[in-house]
Scaffold this active site. Structure first.
Site, short mmCIF file in Angstrom:
data_model
loop_
_atom_site.label_atom_id
_atom_site.label_comp_id
_atom_site.label_asym_id
_atom_site.label_seq_id
_atom_site.Cartn_x
_atom_site.Cartn_y
_atom_site.Cartn_z
N GLY A 190 0.83 -1.21 0.00
CA GLY A 190 0.00 0.00 0.00
C GLY A 190 0.86 1.25 0.00
CB CYS A 191 1.90 3.74 -2.14
SG CYS A 191 0.82 3.90 -3.58
N PRO A 192 0.57 5.82 -0.22
CG PRO A 192 1.82 7.47 0.86
CD PRO A 192 1.97 6.22 0.06
#
Length: 467
Positions: free
Chosen positions: A11-13
């Protein structure tokens, strides 16, 4: 002996590129190492390929490559490695091998707070807490972005009817423009409360989210802005952790009462007590910071463009890139449309550098690289910086400075031209609402072309040396 099984979560921002690049890298590395893997992705559309209880139970280990909260409590008792999403992209085989070698620490959950037992090497590194703070912050940013993008674009569209078209007292008033600005403004006004709520949610789950939202509202209404929202989010999360610690000896039969009554009532009271005296100094600091950035923007656009371009091009979606982007978003919320123009230009440039280089210097790239380069035209045009990462990763010492230089040129020219971009994302899709759209595209193309020529010449030099 059967094949090893690993589960992972990425997951990334922004939940757009890094998330899926890390997932793909882990799958490829697992196949090469003869390991079965299932990767759960936490993208902007939500959780995909979700891990089941059976998946987790059968797994020999867990890899978390994320810069946001991915609910690690469910991995209690499993060997677990938790790293930034960038490591999932760059060193997937190393992460999998750590699990296979039995060197991953066992994940333990104590009460509501998840704690991973650290190896001596991790304890010495001192980087764990930095990543934890960053993960909490980016969890807030990730959930905030759709509100900012949706609200910002609607407000920007309302300007197409005229700058004062939402004002009933003005001759250019248009009812639909007023509607767009009203709805968009409502979405934008939730930016700080949502940021604070999901920072706190990452720290203390749902009880933290409730308290964080109230803290964010206090910060927003008190004029403390983005900085106040960050402080409110962390304060709310740790207030709930403190309450959980103080109340941990209460009978289990009261757990429901704690969640629905005790935590909200005492948490909201305490966040009010913490934020109220802090609002004045935080507001002053926030205004001073924004005024400083605005003044640099007008008095020294060369320096500002150099800094913004270098930050956006340095890690392409990582902490430095996000710091510039979040600052631009904060200024956008205060009506400064110039700063974000430079940030967007600097974020669009890296993938276009790669795309143009693979087009002009075709024979110095493999067919696979040329295919990936063509995709970077689309990624760059839609403000997805991460497409340049695989190319930069092959020789970051040389390629990253080239990308940073090209991004800096794009940002500097954007500031010199006085371009205004009212939307925080979307790339060239938001051109209709950009003030100085031609100059903006020109700035980006100049920076991208210069970077592409430098990168292409570097690849040409490598080919000659290899002959």
């Amino acid at each position: 002996m059967g094949r090893k099984k690993i589960v992972a979560a990425t997951g990334c921002p922004t939940g757009i590129a890094h998330t899926f690049m890390a997932a793909e890298a882990l799958k490829i590395a697992a196949e090469q190492l003869g390991v079965d893997i299932k990767v759960e992705t936490h993208g902007q559309v939500g959780i995909e390929n979700a891990l089941t209880d059976e998946d987790i139970m059968e797994a020999d280990g867990v890899i978390i490559a994320a810069d946001k909260d991915v609910q690690t409590d469910r991995f209690h008792g499993k060997p677990l490695i938790e790293v930034p999403v960038s490591k999932g992209i760059r060193t997937p085989a190393e992460l999998i091998q750590t699990i296979l070698n039995g060197d991953a620490p066992i994940h333990q959950v104590k009460g509501r707070a998840a704690v991973t037992e650290k190896t001596s090497a991790q304890q010495k590194s001192g980087n764990k807490w930095i990543h934890t703070i960053y993960k909490h912050l980016m969890n807030g940013v990730s959930h905030m972005l759709p509100f900012v993008v949706g609200g910002g674009v609607l407000i920007a569209i309302s300007f197409l009817f005229g700058i004062y078209s939402a004002d009933p007292q003005h001759e250019t008033y248009h009812p639909f423009a007023a509607y767009l600005k009203s709805i968009g403004g409502l979405g934008f006004s939730l930016m700080v409360p949502i940021l604070a709520a999901f920072i706190a949610d990452s720290i203390a789950r749902r009880p933290g989210m409730v308290v964080g939202f109230i803290g964010g509202l206090l910060a927003n209404d008190g004029g403390a802005g983005f900085l106040g929202g960050i402080i409110a989010g962390f304060a709310a999360g740790y207030i709930i952790l403190l309450l959980q610690f103080l109340l941990q000896k209460l009978p289990a039969s009261l757990d429901g009462l704690k969640s629905i009554f005790i935590y909200p009532v005492f948490g909201i009271f305490l966040i009010g007590a913490v934020m109220t005296p802090l609002l004045v100094p935080i507001t002053g600091l926030n205004n001073a910071l924004m005024d400083f950035l605005s003044s640099v923007q007008s008095t020294n656009p060369l320096l500002l463009g150099l800094i913004v371009g270098a930050m956006c091009g340095f890690d392409m979606g990582g902490p430095f890139n996000k710091a510039a982007y979040v600052t631009g978003t904060a200024l956008l919320a205060q009506g400064n449309l110039y700063f974000m123009a430079g940030v967007s230009a600097a974020c669009i440039t890296p993938p276009l550098i790669i795309a143009i280089a693979t087009t002009i210097f075709r024979k110095h790239f493999t067919p696979q690289e040329r295919n990936a380069g063509a995709i970077n035209y689309i990624l760059g045009a839609t403000h997805i910086t991460e497409g340049a990462i695989p190319f930069a990763a092959k020789n970051p010492v040389v390629v990253l400075p080239i990308i940073m230089f090209g991004s800096a040129i794009s940002a500097i020219l954007t500031y010199l031209f006085g371009v205004q971009v009212p939307a925080p994302h979307g790339g060239f899709l938001v051109l209709p609402v950009v003030t100085g759209a031609f100059q903006w595209v020109l700035s980006i193309l100049i920076g991208s072309l210069i970077g592409a020529i430098l990168y292409g010449l570097y690849r040409k030099k490598i080919d000659k040396a290899a002959v």
